[in-house]
Design a protein around this motif. Sequence first.
Motif, PDB file in Angstrom:
ATOM      1  N   LEU A  31      50.786 -70.297   7.516  1.00 12.78           N
ATOM      2  CA  LEU A  31      49.394 -69.996   7.833  1.00 12.78           C
ATOM      3  C   LEU A  31      49.166 -68.485   7.883  1.00 12.78           C
ATOM      4  O   LEU A  31      50.069 -67.723   8.214  1.00 12.78           O
ATOM      5  N   GLU A  32      47.926 -68.084   7.629  1.00  9.54           N
ATOM      6  CA  GLU A  32      47.547 -66.693   7.831  1.00  9.54           C
ATOM      7  C   GLU A  32      47.303 -66.419   9.310  1.00  9.54           C
ATOM      8  O   GLU A  32      47.536 -65.325   9.804  1.00  9.54           O
ATOM      9  N   GLY A  33      46.795 -67.422  10.010  1.00 13.36           N
ATOM     10  CA  GLY A  33      46.617 -67.336  11.450  1.00 13.36           C
ATOM     11  C   GLY A  33      47.846 -67.895  12.146  1.00 13.36           C
ATOM     12  O   GLY A  33      48.962 -67.769  11.648  1.00 13.36           O
ATOM     13  N   TYR A  34      47.629 -68.565  13.290  1.00 15.35           N
ATOM     14  CA  TYR A  34      48.783 -69.077  14.032  1.00 15.35           C
ATOM     15  C   TYR A  34      48.368 -70.267  14.896  1.00 15.35           C
ATOM     16  O   TYR A  34      47.181 -70.517  15.131  1.00 15.35           O
ATOM     17  N   ILE A  35      49.363 -71.000  15.359  1.00  9.71           N
ATOM     18  CA  ILE A  35      49.171 -72.154  16.240  1.00  9.71           C
ATOM     19  C   ILE A  35      49.847 -71.869  17.568  1.00  9.71           C
ATOM     20  O   ILE A  35      50.979 -71.368  17.607  1.00  9.71           O
ATOM     21  N   THR A  36      49.183 -72.169  18.660  1.00 10.99           N
ATOM     22  CA  THR A  36      49.784 -72.051  19.992  1.00 10.99           C
ATOM     23  C   THR A  36      49.894 -73.437  20.609  1.00 10.99           C
ATOM     24  O   THR A  36      49.058 -74.307  20.373  1.00 10.99           O
ATOM     25  N   PHE A  37      50.945 -73.593  21.425  1.00  7.66           N
ATOM     26  CA  PHE A  37      51.181 -74.881  22.088  1.00  7.66           C
ATOM     27  C   PHE A  37      51.136 -74.770  23.616  1.00  7.66           C
ATOM     28  O   PHE A  37      50.963 -75.777  24.296  1.00  7.66           O
ATOM     29  N   HIS A  38      51.302 -73.585  24.148  1.00  9.18           N
ATOM     30  CA  HIS A  38      51.504 -73.461  25.585  1.00  9.18           C
ATOM     31  C   HIS A  38      50.258 -73.005  26.345  1.00  9.18           C
ATOM     32  O   HIS A  38      50.129 -73.273  27.529  1.00  9.18           O
ATOM     33  N   ASP A  39      49.327 -72.319  25.703  1.00  8.96           N
ATOM     34  CA  ASP A  39      48.152 -71.791  26.396  1.00  8.96           C
ATOM     35  C   ASP A  39      46.929 -72.575  25.951  1.00  8.96           C
ATOM     36  O   ASP A  39      46.115 -72.123  25.161  1.00  8.96           O
ATOM     37  N   VAL A  40      46.776 -73.792  26.487  1.00 13.79           N
ATOM     38  CA  VAL A  40      45.726 -74.697  26.020  1.00 13.79           C
ATOM     39  C   VAL A  40      44.657 -74.957  27.087  1.00 13.79           C
ATOM     40  O   VAL A  40      43.785 -75.797  26.901  1.00 13.79           O
ATOM     41  N   HIS A  41      44.693 -74.214  28.192  1.00 15.37           N
ATOM     42  CA  HIS A  41      43.788 -74.506  29.303  1.00 15.37           C
ATOM     43  C   HIS A  41      42.321 -74.411  28.901  1.00 15.37           C
ATOM     44  O   HIS A  41      41.520 -75.306  29.197  1.00 15.37           O
ATOM     45  N   ASN A  42      41.951 -73.326  28.228  1.00 15.98           N
ATOM     46  CA  ASN A  42      40.548 -73.123  27.888  1.00 15.98           C
ATOM     47  C   ASN A  42      40.014 -74.172  26.920  1.00 15.98           C
ATOM     48  O   ASN A  42      38.811 -74.444  26.895  1.00 15.98           O
ATOM     49  N   ALA A  43      40.881 -74.739  26.117  1.00 16.38           N
ATOM     50  CA  ALA A  43      40.461 -75.772  25.169  1.00 16.38           C
ATOM     51  C   ALA A  43      40.542 -77.171  25.765  1.00 16.38           C
ATOM     52  O   ALA A  43      40.354 -78.159  25.067  1.00 16.38           O
ATOM     53  N   SER A  44      40.821 -77.245  27.069  1.00 22.51           N
ATOM     54  CA  SER A  44      40.931 -78.539  27.752  1.00 22.51           C
ATOM     55  C   SER A  44      39.635 -78.953  28.429  1.00 22.51           C
ATOM     56  O   SER A  44      39.536 -80.053  28.963  1.00 22.51           O
ATOM     57  N   LYS A  45      38.643 -78.068  28.424  1.00 24.27           N
ATOM     58  CA  LYS A  45      37.371 -78.371  29.081  1.00 24.27           C
ATOM     59  C   LYS A  45      36.245 -77.737  28.277  1.00 24.27           C
ATOM     60  O   LYS A  45      36.475 -76.948  27.359  1.00 24.27           O
ATOM     61  N   ASP A  46      35.010 -78.068  28.645  1.00 26.68           N
ATOM     62  CA  ASP A  46      33.854 -77.499  27.970  1.00 26.68           C
ATOM     63  C   ASP A  46      32.801 -77.105  28.998  1.00 26.68           C
ATOM     64  O   ASP A  46      33.042 -77.149  30.210  1.00 26.68           O
ATOM     65  N   PHE A  47      31.630 -76.736  28.528  1.00 21.94           N
ATOM     66  CA  PHE A  47      30.568 -76.270  29.417  1.00 21.94           C
ATOM     67  C   PHE A  47      30.142 -77.356  30.404  1.00 21.94           C
ATOM     68  O   PHE A  47      29.775 -77.056  31.541  1.00 21.94           O
ATOM     69  N   GLY A  48      30.195 -78.605  29.983  1.00 20.30           N
ATOM     70  CA  GLY A  48      29.856 -79.703  30.892  1.00 20.30           C
ATOM     71  C   GLY A  48      30.772 -79.757  32.098  1.00 20.30           C
ATOM     72  O   GLY A  48      30.378 -80.208  33.177  1.00 20.30           O
ATOM     73  N   ASN A  49      32.025 -79.316  31.904  1.00 25.14           N
ATOM     74  CA  ASN A  49      33.016 -79.195  32.980  1.00 25.14           C
ATOM     75  C   ASN A  49      33.207 -80.502  33.745  1.00 25.14           C
ATOM     76  O   ASN A  49      33.412 -80.500  34.957  1.00 25.14           O
ATOM     77  N   ARG A  50      33.181 -81.600  33.017  1.00 26.87           N
ATOM     78  CA  ARG A  50      33.413 -82.909  33.644  1.00 26.87           C
ATOM     79  C   ARG A  50      34.673 -83.570  33.094  1.00 26.87           C
ATOM     80  O   ARG A  50      35.267 -84.412  33.761  1.00 26.87           O
ATOM     81  N   TYR A  51      35.069 -83.223  31.893  1.00 32.39           N
ATOM     82  CA  TYR A  51      36.254 -83.798  31.267  1.00 32.39           C
ATOM     83  C   TYR A  51      37.296 -82.709  31.090  1.00 32.39           C
ATOM     84  O   TYR A  51      36.986 -81.607  30.637  1.00 32.39           O
ATOM     85  N   HIS A  52      38.548 -83.018  31.438  1.00 31.64           N
ATOM     86  CA  HIS A  52      39.642 -82.073  31.282  1.00 31.64           C
ATOM     87  C   HIS A  52      40.758 -82.777  30.502  1.00 31.64           C
ATOM     88  O   HIS A  52      41.558 -83.536  31.068  1.00 31.64           O
ATOM     89  N   LEU A  53      40.786 -82.539  29.194  1.00 29.26           N
ATOM     90  CA  LEU A  53      41.689 -83.245  28.283  1.00 29.26           C
ATOM     91  C   LEU A  53      42.459 -82.223  27.451  1.00 29.26           C
ATOM     92  O   LEU A  53      41.936 -81.688  26.469  1.00 29.26           O
ATOM     93  N   PRO A  54      43.708 -81.935  27.814  1.00 28.12           N
ATOM     94  CA  PRO A  54      44.457 -80.890  27.096  1.00 28.12           C
ATOM     95  C   PRO A  54      44.866 -81.328  25.698  1.00 28.12           C
ATOM     96  O   PRO A  54      45.318 -82.454  25.492  1.00 28.12           O
ATOM     97  N   PRO A  55      44.710 -80.442  24.715  1.00 27.25           N
ATOM     98  CA  PRO A  55      45.210 -80.730  23.372  1.00 27.25           C
ATOM     99  C   PRO A  55      46.703 -80.472  23.292  1.00 27.25           C
ATOM    100  O   PRO A  55      47.290 -79.852  24.188  1.00 27.25           O
ATOM    101  N   LEU A  56      47.313 -80.917  22.221  1.00 24.85           N
ATOM    102  CA  LEU A  56      48.712 -80.591  21.947  1.00 24.85           C
ATOM    103  C   LEU A  56      48.834 -79.142  21.496  1.00 24.85           C
ATOM    104  O   LEU A  56      49.751 -78.429  21.891  1.00 24.85           O
ATOM    105  N   ALA A  57      47.876 -78.712  20.664  1.00 24.10           N
ATOM    106  CA  ALA A  57      47.989 -77.382  20.056  1.00 24.10           C
ATOM    107  C   ALA A  57      46.607 -76.831  19.760  1.00 24.10           C
ATOM    108  O   ALA A  57      45.627 -77.578  19.661  1.00 24.10           O
ATOM    109  N   ILE A  58      46.563 -75.519  19.623  1.00 27.94           N
ATOM    110  CA  ILE A  58      45.329 -74.835  19.223  1.00 27.94           C
ATOM    111  C   ILE A  58      45.608 -74.042  17.961  1.00 27.94           C
ATOM    112  O   ILE A  58      46.541 -73.232  17.912  1.00 27.94           O
TER     113      ILE A  58
END
Length: 546
Positions: free
Chosen positions: A52-79
């Motif tokens: 890839l030209e970019g990159y994939i992260t596996f360990h820092d997924v907190h921000n992608a585990s929630k959204d503005f609604g802030n009612r669901y917290h579902l961590p992904p495997l990778a970003i």
Amino acid sequence: MGLTSSLRFHRRNNKTFLRIFMILVLSCIPGRTNLCSNPSLNTLSSLDSLDLEGYITFHDVHNASKDFGNRYHLPPLAILHPKSVSDISTVMRHIVRSTSNLTVAARGHGHSLQGQALAHQGVVINMESLRSHDIKIYKGKQPYVDVSGGELWINILRETLKYGLSPKSWTDYLHLTVGGTLSNAGISGQAFKHGPQINNVYQLEIVTGKGEVVTCSEKRNSELFQSVLGGLGQFGIITRARISLGPAPLMVKWIRALYSDFSAFSRDQEHLISKENAFDYVEGFVIINRTDILNNWRSSFTPNDSTEANQFKSDGKTLYCLEVVKYFNSKEANSMNQETEKVLSELSYIPSTLFSSEVPYIEFLDRVHIAEIKLRAKGLWEVPHPWLNLLIPKSSISDFATKVFNSIVTSNHNGPILIYPVNQSKWNKHTSLITPNEDIFYLVAFLPSAIPKPSGANDLEYLLRQNQRVLSFCAEANLDVKQYLPLYETQKEWRSHFGNRWETFAKRKYKYDPLAILAPGQRVFQRVSSQASVPLVTASARQLRE
């Protein structure tokens, strides 16, 4: 591949080896996502080994585990942090060919409300990483701007204004990505005149659920073009968009006035959206059970000539605020004021409640961001937002207002209630967006925040029950209401939402994302096993029937 052999394999690249090793260690710590059992190390290493030209992260997924609604917290495997469209296509093609059954969610500014931009144990694509600040502007008879799907609307506005141009249609909040709003609609007070944002797009670049990169427009790959616009992310990821532009004004005349009678309020709103050159923006909001009249959440301005208005008290009555704007440039100020006064003389607002101000165009459009800064400073931005957005046909709006504003919703002290009509004739009926089938329909948006109390409790459960009461009333009264930014739990509900357009929607899903990899947070379709390559049609057909 076992754990020992996999780790030995990754020793060829110390950086990669350490990253995988840390993922394994962290994932086995209590409280961390359990990657030891699901998914396998093979999945991690195969994603990590992609070129890839970019990159994939596996360990820092907190921000992608929630959204503005802030009612669901579902961590992904990778970003995935893509640097090119090729990165997104590579990951999509890899998942299609693999046996991992991963899902993929494109995430812009994370402003979804109910987990629509989340991918639990899947891959979240950070679309803002795709931004190259390569905003290309073309002037001519039909000017347009060509931008990344991960670009923010506020940045597009700032850049186009340098050329005296601007997109024609907006959302009330500009710190959202192009791909995010075009996947829904993009509605604001200009929609009665120019339609939503999805009606002001010339061309899109899409990565489909099969990993194909496709350029589409009304004349080229038109089915995909129409499907993706308002398509809830189900058919492809918007990586680039060509957006229509028009002349930009320098200033706006910003006016508010109050009504105590809903019939007069709605009649005047409908009158204004029917006139050719009355106002450039028409919205409104409801004020329930308030002894004051100002709605500070949406950046109320200080009126220039409103001594009487400042002294006005509602005495607890439900009031309706008309909010309109007229665009102008300095040389047009006198004629603009004359035109505005003439139009206002045709309306039935309470005379002593007229608010008026003149502000720069960009200040008006970016008004909600000012409120955001204030709320962030108080720690009140990242709280649960149980919002409810409805599209209500004109024939039902009076019954809706009578029941909901006078009985079900007893206060709007913790957030605004927007209400304004739009013209169906200005909306493209060929997109995936579902609206009521009438010439005029209203957007009604309940936008509360569940503010924490000193006791630690908040109003979230109460507000959710209130939303359900509103929806139940609409269903029982057969008001033909459609949700905007919809989310349902069952496919039966989705079928009802789409009505006779469901079969077309489902067939297009199978055509462009046959494994149902994309946008799992919308909960429209269930992921099809990658291994089901031969019986795929049967599996998909069964999925559509259930």
